[in-house]
Design a protein around this motif. Structure first.
Motif, PDB file in Angstrom:
ATOM      1  N   SER A   1       0.728  -1.146   0.550  1.00 57.17           N
ATOM      2  CA  SER A   1      -0.238   0.300   0.235  1.00 57.17           C
ATOM      3  C   SER A   1       0.776   0.976  -0.099  1.00 57.17           C
ATOM      4  O   SER A   1       2.221   1.222   1.181  1.00 57.17           O
ATOM      5  CB  SER A   1      -1.239   0.191   0.959  1.00 57.17           C
ATOM      6  N   ALA A   2       0.630   2.327  -0.440  1.00 61.65           N
ATOM      7  CA  ALA A   2       1.546   3.446  -0.692  1.00 61.65           C
ATOM      8  C   ALA A   2       0.571   4.586  -1.008  1.00 61.65           C
ATOM      9  O   ALA A   2      -0.945   4.424  -1.423  1.00 61.65           O
ATOM     10  CB  ALA A   2       1.649   3.322  -2.103  1.00 61.65           C
ATOM     11  N   GLU A   3       0.359   5.675  -0.261  1.00 64.62           N
ATOM     12  CA  GLU A   3      -0.065   6.755  -0.096  1.00 64.62           C
ATOM     13  C   GLU A   3       0.785   8.610  -0.915  1.00 64.62           C
ATOM     14  O   GLU A   3       1.759   8.313  -0.636  1.00 64.62           O
ATOM     15  CB  GLU A   3      -1.038   6.945   0.298  1.00 64.62           C
ATOM     16  N   SER A   4      -0.008   9.355  -1.214  1.00 65.47           N
ATOM     17  CA  SER A   4       0.744  10.450  -1.677  1.00 65.47           C
ATOM     18  C   SER A   4      -0.896  11.812  -1.657  1.00 65.47           C
ATOM     19  O   SER A   4      -1.826  10.823  -1.705  1.00 65.47           O
ATOM     20  CB  SER A   4       0.574  10.573  -3.350  1.00 65.47           C
TER      21      SER A   4
ATOM     22  N   TRP B   1      -0.022  -4.849 -10.458  1.00 64.10           N
ATOM     23  CA  TRP B   1      -1.015  -4.652 -10.847  1.00 64.10           C
ATOM     24  C   TRP B   1      -1.645  -3.237 -10.141  1.00 64.10           C
ATOM     25  O   TRP B   1      -1.740  -3.719  -8.513  1.00 64.10           O
ATOM     26  CB  TRP B   1      -1.736  -5.941 -10.906  1.00 64.10           C
ATOM     27  N   LEU B   2      -2.694  -2.553 -10.606  1.00 63.49           N
ATOM     28  CA  LEU B   2      -3.440  -1.308  -8.805  1.00 63.49           C
ATOM     29  C   LEU B   2      -4.703  -1.890  -9.115  1.00 63.49           C
ATOM     30  O   LEU B   2      -5.178  -2.161  -9.731  1.00 63.49           O
ATOM     31  CB  LEU B   2      -3.771  -0.157  -9.992  1.00 63.49           C
ATOM     32  N   LYS B   3      -4.675  -2.775  -7.424  1.00 63.39           N
ATOM     33  CA  LYS B   3      -5.770  -3.255  -7.204  1.00 63.39           C
ATOM     34  C   LYS B   3      -6.717  -2.171  -6.812  1.00 63.39           C
ATOM     35  O   LYS B   3      -8.277  -2.761  -6.938  1.00 63.39           O
ATOM     36  CB  LYS B   3      -5.353  -4.203  -5.898  1.00 63.39           C
ATOM     37  N   GLU B   4      -6.232  -1.685  -5.625  1.00 65.42           N
ATOM     38  CA  GLU B   4      -7.986  -0.492  -5.653  1.00 65.42           C
ATOM     39  C   GLU B   4      -7.383   0.532  -5.396  1.00 65.42           C
ATOM     40  O   GLU B   4      -5.798   1.170  -4.654  1.00 65.42           O
ATOM     41  CB  GLU B   4      -8.307  -1.017  -4.482  1.00 65.42           C
ATOM     42  N   GLN B   5      -7.794   1.730  -5.013  1.00 67.15           N
ATOM     43  CA  GLN B   5      -8.100   2.919  -4.707  1.00 67.15           C
ATOM     44  C   GLN B   5      -8.753   3.519  -3.923  1.00 67.15           C
ATOM     45  O   GLN B   5      -9.842   3.373  -3.580  1.00 67.15           O
ATOM     46  CB  GLN B   5      -7.863   3.944  -5.987  1.00 67.15           C
ATOM     47  N   HIS B   6      -8.053   4.219  -2.842  1.00 68.90           N
ATOM     48  CA  HIS B   6      -8.983   5.123  -1.683  1.00 68.90           C
ATOM     49  C   HIS B   6      -7.799   5.823  -1.554  1.00 68.90           C
ATOM     50  O   HIS B   6      -7.599   6.461  -2.138  1.00 68.90           O
ATOM     51  CB  HIS B   6      -8.562   4.193   0.113  1.00 68.90           C
TER      52      HIS B   6
ATOM     53  N   VAL C   1      -3.352   3.482  -2.163  1.00 69.75           N
ATOM     54  CA  VAL C   1      -3.563   3.109  -3.401  1.00 69.75           C
ATOM     55  C   VAL C   1      -3.031   1.147  -2.879  1.00 69.75           C
ATOM     56  O   VAL C   1      -2.028   1.081  -2.427  1.00 69.75           O
ATOM     57  CB  VAL C   1      -2.801   2.978  -4.921  1.00 69.75           C
ATOM     58  N   ASP C   2      -3.676   0.170  -3.591  1.00 71.96           N
ATOM     59  CA  ASP C   2      -3.221  -0.668  -2.874  1.00 71.96           C
ATOM     60  C   ASP C   2      -2.659  -1.373  -4.506  1.00 71.96           C
ATOM     61  O   ASP C   2      -3.423  -2.124  -5.621  1.00 71.96           O
ATOM     62  CB  ASP C   2      -3.988  -1.932  -2.495  1.00 71.96           C
ATOM     63  N   LEU C   3      -1.691  -2.049  -3.982  1.00 68.95           N
ATOM     64  CA  LEU C   3      -0.837  -2.569  -5.645  1.00 68.95           C
ATOM     65  C   LEU C   3      -0.376  -4.187  -5.632  1.00 68.95           C
ATOM     66  O   LEU C   3      -0.042  -4.542  -4.124  1.00 68.95           O
ATOM     67  CB  LEU C   3       0.303  -1.904  -6.170  1.00 68.95           C
TER      68      LEU C   3
END
Length: 66
Positions: free
Chosen positions: A10-13, A39-44, A57-59
């Motif tokens: 998971s990463a954030e910006s 692969w971009l699994k989810e976006q929040h 994002v969850d990758l």
């Protein structure tokens, strides 16, 4: 023959989803070698006072084992 492994990160910006992906891969590359794809699994998003303040994002990251 190659063998690959997939991990989730998971990463954030505060800027954008794209920046979160770039930062996440850059950070993972410091300790995980041989990354081939993600692969971009989810976006929040985090919302405060009606405004988006953080993109997450969850990758799923694929890398080749040594």
């Amino acid at each position: 023959m190659s063998v690959a492994k997939i991990i989730e990160i998971s990463a954030e910006s505060p800027t954008s989803f794209e920046d979160a992906v770039v930062q996440g891969i850059a950070k993972a590359s410091k300790t995980v070698h041989g990354i081939k794809s993600a692969w971009l699994k989810e976006q929040h998003v985090v919302i405060e006072n009606g405004k988006v303040t953080l993109y997450r994002v969850d990758l799923k990251v694929t890398f080749v084992l040594d």
